[in-house]
Design an enzyme around this catalytic site. Structure first.
Site, PDB file in Angstrom:
ATOM      1  N   LYS A  42       9.512  -4.013 -36.412  1.00  0.00           N
ATOM      2  CA  LYS A  42       9.375  -3.223 -37.614  1.00  0.00           C
ATOM      3  C   LYS A  42       7.910  -3.012 -37.970  1.00  0.00           C
ATOM      4  O   LYS A  42       7.570  -2.184 -38.799  1.00  0.00           O
ATOM      5  CB  LYS A  42      10.049  -3.978 -38.787  1.00  0.00           C
ATOM      6  CG  LYS A  42      11.532  -4.188 -38.625  1.00  0.00           C
ATOM      7  CD  LYS A  42      12.075  -5.028 -39.786  1.00  0.00           C
ATOM      8  CE  LYS A  42      12.514  -6.356 -39.242  1.00  0.00           C
ATOM      9  NZ  LYS A  42      13.152  -7.259 -40.182  1.00  0.00           N
ATOM     10  N   ASP A 102      -1.767  -9.086 -29.630  1.00  0.00           N
ATOM     11  CA  ASP A 102      -2.268 -10.446 -29.820  1.00  0.00           C
ATOM     12  C   ASP A 102      -2.428 -11.076 -28.429  1.00  0.00           C
ATOM     13  O   ASP A 102      -3.347 -10.717 -27.696  1.00  0.00           O
ATOM     14  CB  ASP A 102      -1.257 -11.182 -30.717  1.00  0.00           C
ATOM     15  CG  ASP A 102      -1.719 -12.546 -31.176  1.00  0.00           C
ATOM     16  OD1 ASP A 102      -2.913 -12.722 -31.423  1.00  0.00           O
ATOM     17  OD2 ASP A 102      -0.867 -13.447 -31.291  1.00  0.00           O
ATOM     18  N   LYS A 130      -6.376  -7.877 -31.255  1.00  0.00           N
ATOM     19  CA  LYS A 130      -7.023  -9.192 -31.345  1.00  0.00           C
ATOM     20  C   LYS A 130      -7.430  -9.611 -29.937  1.00  0.00           C
ATOM     21  O   LYS A 130      -6.773 -10.446 -29.305  1.00  0.00           O
ATOM     22  CB  LYS A 130      -6.020 -10.219 -31.872  1.00  0.00           C
ATOM     23  CG  LYS A 130      -5.763 -10.211 -33.349  1.00  0.00           C
ATOM     24  CD  LYS A 130      -4.910 -11.435 -33.671  1.00  0.00           C
ATOM     25  CE  LYS A 130      -4.328 -11.391 -35.038  1.00  0.00           C
ATOM     26  NZ  LYS A 130      -3.347 -12.488 -35.242  1.00  0.00           N
ATOM     27  N   ASP A 158       3.864  -8.430 -41.080  1.00  0.00           N
ATOM     28  CA  ASP A 158       4.478  -9.428 -41.962  1.00  0.00           C
ATOM     29  C   ASP A 158       4.079 -10.848 -41.604  1.00  0.00           C
ATOM     30  O   ASP A 158       3.588 -11.130 -40.509  1.00  0.00           O
ATOM     31  CB  ASP A 158       5.995  -9.339 -41.850  1.00  0.00           C
ATOM     32  CG  ASP A 158       6.506  -9.938 -40.536  1.00  0.00           C
ATOM     33  OD1 ASP A 158       5.983  -9.550 -39.468  1.00  0.00           O
ATOM     34  OD2 ASP A 158       7.399 -10.812 -40.567  1.00  0.00           O
TER      35      ASP A 158
END
Ligand code: IMP
Ligand code: MG
Length: 179
Positions: A42, A102, A130, A158
């Site tokens: 999401k 990530d 990142k 989130d």
């Protein structure tokens, strides 16, 4: 600013300006190609909808859902497909639109999966990168911003399903997730 945040990393204005620049690059690169832009649910939902509305060339939309984190702030390396595409991608130009790269597990898994279906091309568009955290190599073809090794939330991102609807991106206080 939300009280659980350390600081704001990217304001609504910065996000909006960068999204327009990426949309212009996609328009130029995919002119007349009717690419399929895949939203990874999401986290990338606001990035995706803003990006597509800023584009002028016609595109098609589809959605996938992947789980890699659960409710923790650390990547597990285990990627699970929760929802697959609704369409065939054979011969199509595909762009995966993701919130953040990530360790790289999610996008390397997704790219391999989509490439196995015989598309004309698969590129990656990610709002945040990142780089310092990378474990698996991932080529990010369209990137919003580099991001420091901090846990960030907002604009779709989130922590345990919270903070997604903040209109900016901020660094979450460590005290929120180191309990
Ligand atoms: P990777 O598979 O390790 O590259 O993890 C990528 C996924 O982890 C992203 O799609 C996000 O859902 C989540 N993620 C990684 N870093 C953050 C962060 O700082 N905030 C929120 N979600 C993150
Ligand atoms: Mg994600």
């Amino acid at each position: 600013m939300h009280p659980d945040l350390e600081s704001i990393l990217f304001t609504q204005e910065q996000l909006g300006a960068r999204v327009k620049e990426i949309a212009a690059r996609l328009d130029a690169d995919y002119k007349g190609k009717n690419p399929l832009l895949v939203c990874i649910l999401k986290g990338s939902v606001f990035f995706y909808t803003d990006l597509l509305r800023a584009m002028r060339e016609p595109v098609e939309m589809d959605f996938m859902s992947i789980s890699s984190y659960g409710a923790s702030a650390n990547s597990s390396g285990e990627v699970r497909l929760l929802k697959d595409l609704g369409c065939k991608i054979e011969g199509r130009d595909v762009v995966i639109v993701e919130d953040i790269v990530d360790a790289g597990y999610t996008l390397s898994y997704l790219k391999r999966l989509l490439l196995s279906r015989g598309p004309a091309s698969v590129r990656i568009c990610a709002l945040l990168d990142k780089l310092e955290r990378r474990v698996v190599p991932v080529d990010v073809d369209y990137k919003g911003f580099d991001c420091a090794d901090e846990f960030v939330v907002g604009y779709g991102l989130d922590y345990a399903e919270r903070y997604r609807t903040l209109p900016y991106i901020g660094i979450l206080k460590r005290s929120v997730y180191e309990k």
